[in-house]
Design a protein around this motif. Structure first.
Motif, short mmCIF file in Angstrom:
data_model
loop_
_atom_site.label_atom_id
_atom_site.label_comp_id
_atom_site.label_asym_id
_atom_site.label_seq_id
_atom_site.Cartn_x
_atom_site.Cartn_y
_atom_site.Cartn_z
N ASN A 98 0.82 -1.21 0.00
CA ASN A 98 0.00 0.00 0.00
C ASN A 98 0.85 1.26 0.00
O ASN A 98 0.51 2.25 -0.66
CB ASN A 98 -0.97 0.00 1.19
CG ASN A 98 -2.10 -0.98 1.00
OD1 ASN A 98 -2.42 -1.38 -0.12
ND2 ASN A 98 -2.71 -1.39 2.10
N SER A 99 1.96 1.22 0.72
CA SER A 99 2.84 2.40 0.72
C SER A 99 3.47 2.60 -0.66
O SER A 99 3.66 3.74 -1.09
CB SER A 99 3.92 2.28 1.81
OG SER A 99 4.91 1.33 1.47
N MET A 100 3.75 1.52 -1.36
CA MET A 100 4.29 1.64 -2.72
C MET A 100 3.22 2.18 -3.68
O MET A 100 3.52 2.97 -4.58
CB MET A 100 4.83 0.30 -3.23
CG MET A 100 6.08 -0.18 -2.52
SD MET A 100 7.46 0.99 -2.63
CE MET A 100 7.42 1.74 -1.01
N ARG A 101 1.98 1.79 -3.47
CA ARG A 101 0.88 2.34 -4.27
C ARG A 101 0.81 3.87 -4.08
O ARG A 101 0.70 4.62 -5.04
CB ARG A 101 -0.46 1.72 -3.85
CG ARG A 101 -0.67 0.31 -4.29
CD ARG A 101 -2.02 -0.21 -3.76
NE ARG A 101 -2.25 -1.58 -4.13
CZ ARG A 101 -2.70 -1.97 -5.31
NH1 ARG A 101 -2.96 -1.09 -6.25
NH2 ARG A 101 -2.88 -3.25 -5.57
N THR A 102 0.88 4.28 -2.81
CA THR A 102 0.82 5.70 -2.49
C THR A 102 2.00 6.45 -3.10
O THR A 102 1.82 7.53 -3.70
CB THR A 102 0.79 5.90 -0.96
OG1 THR A 102 -0.37 5.23 -0.44
CG2 THR A 102 0.75 7.36 -0.59
N ILE A 154 0.18 -4.44 -13.13
CA ILE A 154 1.51 -4.32 -12.52
C ILE A 154 1.55 -5.17 -11.26
O ILE A 154 0.63 -5.13 -10.44
CB ILE A 154 1.79 -2.84 -12.14
CG1 ILE A 154 1.79 -1.95 -13.38
CG2 ILE A 154 3.10 -2.72 -11.38
CD1 ILE A 154 1.81 -0.47 -13.05
N SER A 155 2.65 -5.90 -11.08
CA SER A 155 2.86 -6.62 -9.83
C SER A 155 3.40 -5.63 -8.80
O SER A 155 4.57 -5.23 -8.86
CB SER A 155 3.85 -7.77 -10.02
OG SER A 155 4.18 -8.32 -8.76
N MET A 156 2.56 -5.24 -7.86
CA MET A 156 2.98 -4.27 -6.86
C MET A 156 4.02 -4.84 -5.90
O MET A 156 4.76 -4.09 -5.28
CB MET A 156 1.77 -3.75 -6.08
CG MET A 156 0.83 -2.88 -6.90
SD MET A 156 1.63 -1.46 -7.71
CE MET A 156 2.25 -0.54 -6.29
N ALA A 157 4.09 -6.16 -5.80
CA ALA A 157 5.11 -6.77 -4.95
C ALA A 157 6.51 -6.48 -5.47
O ALA A 157 7.47 -6.48 -4.72
CB ALA A 157 4.88 -8.28 -4.86
N GLY A 158 6.62 -6.19 -6.78
CA GLY A 158 7.91 -5.87 -7.38
C GLY A 158 8.27 -4.41 -7.34
O GLY A 158 9.36 -4.00 -7.75
N VAL A 159 7.37 -3.58 -6.84
CA VAL A 159 7.64 -2.14 -6.70
C VAL A 159 8.23 -1.93 -5.32
O VAL A 159 7.61 -2.28 -4.31
CB VAL A 159 6.35 -1.30 -6.90
CG1 VAL A 159 6.66 0.19 -6.76
CG2 VAL A 159 5.71 -1.60 -8.25
N TYR A 166 11.78 5.36 -10.42
CA TYR A 166 12.09 5.00 -11.80
C TYR A 166 10.85 4.48 -12.52
O TYR A 166 10.60 4.84 -13.68
CB TYR A 166 13.21 3.94 -11.84
CG TYR A 166 13.51 3.46 -13.24
CD1 TYR A 166 14.21 4.27 -14.12
CD2 TYR A 166 13.09 2.20 -13.67
CE1 TYR A 166 14.48 3.84 -15.43
CE2 TYR A 166 13.35 1.76 -14.95
CZ TYR A 166 14.05 2.59 -15.83
OH TYR A 166 14.30 2.17 -17.12
N ILE A 167 10.08 3.66 -11.84
CA ILE A 167 8.85 3.13 -12.45
C ILE A 167 7.89 4.27 -12.77
O ILE A 167 7.33 4.34 -13.87
CB ILE A 167 8.21 2.06 -11.54
CG1 ILE A 167 9.10 0.82 -11.48
CG2 ILE A 167 6.81 1.70 -12.03
CD1 ILE A 167 8.70 -0.20 -10.42
N ALA A 168 7.69 5.17 -11.81
CA ALA A 168 6.78 6.30 -12.03
C ALA A 168 7.27 7.18 -13.18
O ALA A 168 6.48 7.58 -14.05
CB ALA A 168 6.65 7.12 -10.75
N GLU A 169 8.55 7.48 -13.19
CA GLU A 169 9.11 8.31 -14.27
C GLU A 169 8.95 7.63 -15.63
O GLU A 169 8.65 8.29 -16.63
CB GLU A 169 10.59 8.62 -13.99
CG GLU A 169 10.78 9.56 -12.81
CD GLU A 169 12.18 9.53 -12.22
OE1 GLU A 169 13.06 8.78 -12.73
OE2 GLU A 169 12.39 10.23 -11.20
N SER A 170 9.10 6.32 -15.66
CA SER A 170 8.96 5.57 -16.90
C SER A 170 7.51 5.53 -17.36
O SER A 170 7.22 5.69 -18.56
CB SER A 170 9.50 4.15 -16.71
OG SER A 170 10.87 4.19 -16.34
#
Length: 177
Positions: A98-102, A154-159, A166-170
């Motif tokens: 959830n923190s990675m989602r945020t 997207i697999s959030m476990a990998g974020v 980097y993911i957000a910028e991409s």
């Protein structure tokens, strides 16, 4: 516990139902065929008929399913301390995801994305549907070497905290054309 709210409501309203649960991901027992099929029937007699039909269909699929995974799950769920430890570990994993989602949503907004990314933080679980098109997903893969399913899942476990920016910028790069 919250996940069972809908099931409890259906049963309270008198619905008959079948519930399939997999414990493979929760317990890290991939390939072990660990899960359960629960049936709520009108009567004991109906339950016996359903059980009989299930055996007819299950028997040809396997004679002796693997027991190792089922025994691990049983050991954990029959012990109150192990069950509580398991629940706490799941809560920790969910909180991290959830923190990675945020953070992913926040970074996309910080970058000035014109899209509404609120669905990322409204969803729950290990995966997020990004809303990216097949073309955007392919561009994400080809330009930035980030892989997700062609429907944008997207697999959030990998974020992680190390790659979320980097993911957000991409994602921003391939969605803001």
């Amino acid at each position: 516990r919250k996940d069972a709210a809908a099931l409890r409501l259906f049963v309270e309203e008198g619905h008959n139902l079948a519930l399939v649960q997999s414990f493979s991901k929760n317990f890290g027992l991939y390939g072990q065929r660990v899960g359960a099929l629960s049936i709520v029937a009108d009567s004991e007699e109906e339950a016996k008929r359903v059980h009989s039909q299930l055996k007819v269909h299950i028997r040809p699929s396997y004679s002796n399913p693997p027991r190792h995974g089922a025994r691990i799950v049983t050991t954990i769920l029959k012990d109150d301390q192990l069950t509580e430890e398991f629940i706490e570990e799941c809560k920790g994993m969910a909180a991290r995801i959830n923190s990675m989602r945020t953070r992913l949503r926040g970074k996309l907004e910080e970058l000035g994305s014109t899209r509404d990314w609120s669905h990322i933080t409204k969803q729950i679980g290990m995966f997020a549907y990004s809303g990216m098109s097949k073309e955007e997903v392919e561009s994400l893969r080809d330009k930035h070497h980030i892989y997700c399913t062609l429907d944008g899942r997207i697999s959030m476990a990998g974020v992680t905290s190390k790659n979320v920016d980097y993911i957000a910028e991409s994602i921003y790069d391939v969605t803001e054309k």
